[in-house]
Design a protein around this motif. Structure first.
Motif, short mmCIF file in Angstrom:
data_model
loop_
_atom_site.label_atom_id
_atom_site.label_comp_id
_atom_site.label_asym_id
_atom_site.label_seq_id
_atom_site.Cartn_x
_atom_site.Cartn_y
_atom_site.Cartn_z
N ILE A 3 63.27 56.17 -5.98
CA ILE A 3 63.59 55.84 -7.37
C ILE A 3 64.92 56.46 -7.77
N ARG A 4 65.13 57.71 -7.39
CA ARG A 4 66.40 58.38 -7.73
C ARG A 4 67.59 57.69 -7.07
N ILE A 5 67.45 57.32 -5.83
CA ILE A 5 68.54 56.66 -5.12
C ILE A 5 68.86 55.32 -5.78
N VAL A 6 67.82 54.55 -6.08
CA VAL A 6 68.03 53.25 -6.74
C VAL A 6 68.66 53.45 -8.12
N ALA A 7 68.22 54.44 -8.86
CA ALA A 7 68.79 54.70 -10.18
C ALA A 7 70.27 55.07 -10.06
N ALA A 8 70.61 55.90 -9.09
CA ALA A 8 72.01 56.30 -8.91
C ALA A 8 72.87 55.12 -8.50
N VAL A 9 72.42 54.35 -7.52
CA VAL A 9 73.19 53.20 -7.05
C VAL A 9 73.34 52.17 -8.16
N SER A 10 72.27 51.90 -8.88
CA SER A 10 72.30 50.93 -9.97
C SER A 10 73.24 51.38 -11.09
N GLY A 11 73.18 52.65 -11.43
CA GLY A 11 74.05 53.18 -12.48
C GLY A 11 75.52 53.07 -12.10
N ILE A 12 75.83 53.41 -10.87
CA ILE A 12 77.22 53.31 -10.39
C ILE A 12 77.67 51.85 -10.37
N TYR A 13 76.81 50.97 -9.88
CA TYR A 13 77.10 49.53 -9.81
C TYR A 13 77.45 48.99 -11.20
N ASP A 14 76.59 49.25 -12.18
CA ASP A 14 76.83 48.74 -13.53
C ASP A 14 78.04 49.40 -14.18
N ALA A 15 78.23 50.70 -13.94
CA ALA A 15 79.38 51.40 -14.52
C ALA A 15 80.69 50.84 -13.97
N LEU A 16 80.75 50.60 -12.67
CA LEU A 16 81.97 50.06 -12.08
C LEU A 16 82.32 48.68 -12.64
N ILE A 17 81.32 47.82 -12.75
CA ILE A 17 81.58 46.49 -13.30
C ILE A 17 81.95 46.59 -14.78
N GLY A 18 81.30 47.50 -15.51
CA GLY A 18 81.63 47.70 -16.92
C GLY A 18 83.07 48.16 -17.11
N VAL A 19 83.51 49.10 -16.29
CA VAL A 19 84.90 49.57 -16.37
C VAL A 19 85.86 48.44 -16.03
N MET A 20 85.51 47.64 -15.04
CA MET A 20 86.38 46.51 -14.68
C MET A 20 86.45 45.50 -15.82
N MET A 21 85.35 45.29 -16.52
CA MET A 21 85.36 44.35 -17.65
C MET A 21 86.25 44.87 -18.79
N LEU A 22 86.30 46.18 -18.93
CA LEU A 22 87.09 46.76 -20.02
C LEU A 22 88.54 47.02 -19.63
N ALA A 23 88.76 47.53 -18.42
CA ALA A 23 90.10 47.97 -18.05
C ALA A 23 90.72 47.19 -16.89
N GLY A 24 89.93 46.41 -16.19
CA GLY A 24 90.45 45.74 -15.02
C GLY A 24 90.38 44.23 -15.06
N ARG A 25 90.40 43.68 -16.26
CA ARG A 25 90.26 42.22 -16.38
C ARG A 25 91.33 41.44 -15.63
N PRO A 26 92.60 41.84 -15.69
CA PRO A 26 93.60 41.07 -14.93
C PRO A 26 93.30 41.02 -13.43
N LEU A 27 92.86 42.16 -12.88
CA LEU A 27 92.50 42.19 -11.46
C LEU A 27 91.29 41.31 -11.18
N MET A 28 90.27 41.41 -12.02
CA MET A 28 89.07 40.58 -11.84
C MET A 28 89.42 39.09 -11.95
#
Length: 132
Positions: A3-28
């Protein structure tokens, strides 16, 4: 532990995409060969949503056997990411979205299945009351 591993991986996954949506739109936009969102507020709100979802994974990471942590994983994993994967696939066939969007179907689907596996595996093996 799963559960901890899945929570960590999921949190990082969503955070990375969230940052890309906010700060990396031209690259995306370049990577997925699509126009920048118009108006940009839609991408901003999606980015904030994803960062909020990522922050919520702190609960199952810190308290993997709590009811709240497990409910959060059920909702954000099999329900949200599983439905999201299905919608990406349907959108590709029905509205002809770019094939590059199928990457999100694969990644969301994989995260949904990984979360489902962790939740059901721990329950089957009696790990709900274990301190990890």
């Amino acid at each position: 532990m799963r559960i901890r591993i899945v929570a960590a991986v999921s949190g990082i996954y969503d955070a990375l995409i969230g940052v890309m949506m906010l700060a990396g739109r031209p690259l995306m936009s370049q990577l997925f060969a699509v126009a920048l969102p118009e108006p940009p507020i839609h991408a901003d709100l999606n980015g904030i949503f994803l960062l909020s979802v990522a922050a919520g994974y702190v609960i199952p990471y810190r308290e993997p056997n709590s009811a709240g942590g497990r409910i959060y994983l059920w909702i954000m994993g099999p329900l949200l990411k599983g439905t999201g994967a299905l919608i990406f696939i349907l959108d590709y066939y029905v509205r002809h979205s770019p094939a590059s969007f199928l990457l999100f179907a694969v990644s969301d689907g994989a995260m949904a299945l990984l979360t489902l596996w962790a939740l059901t595996s721990d329950a089957r093996h009696g790990r709900l009351n274990e301190v990890t």
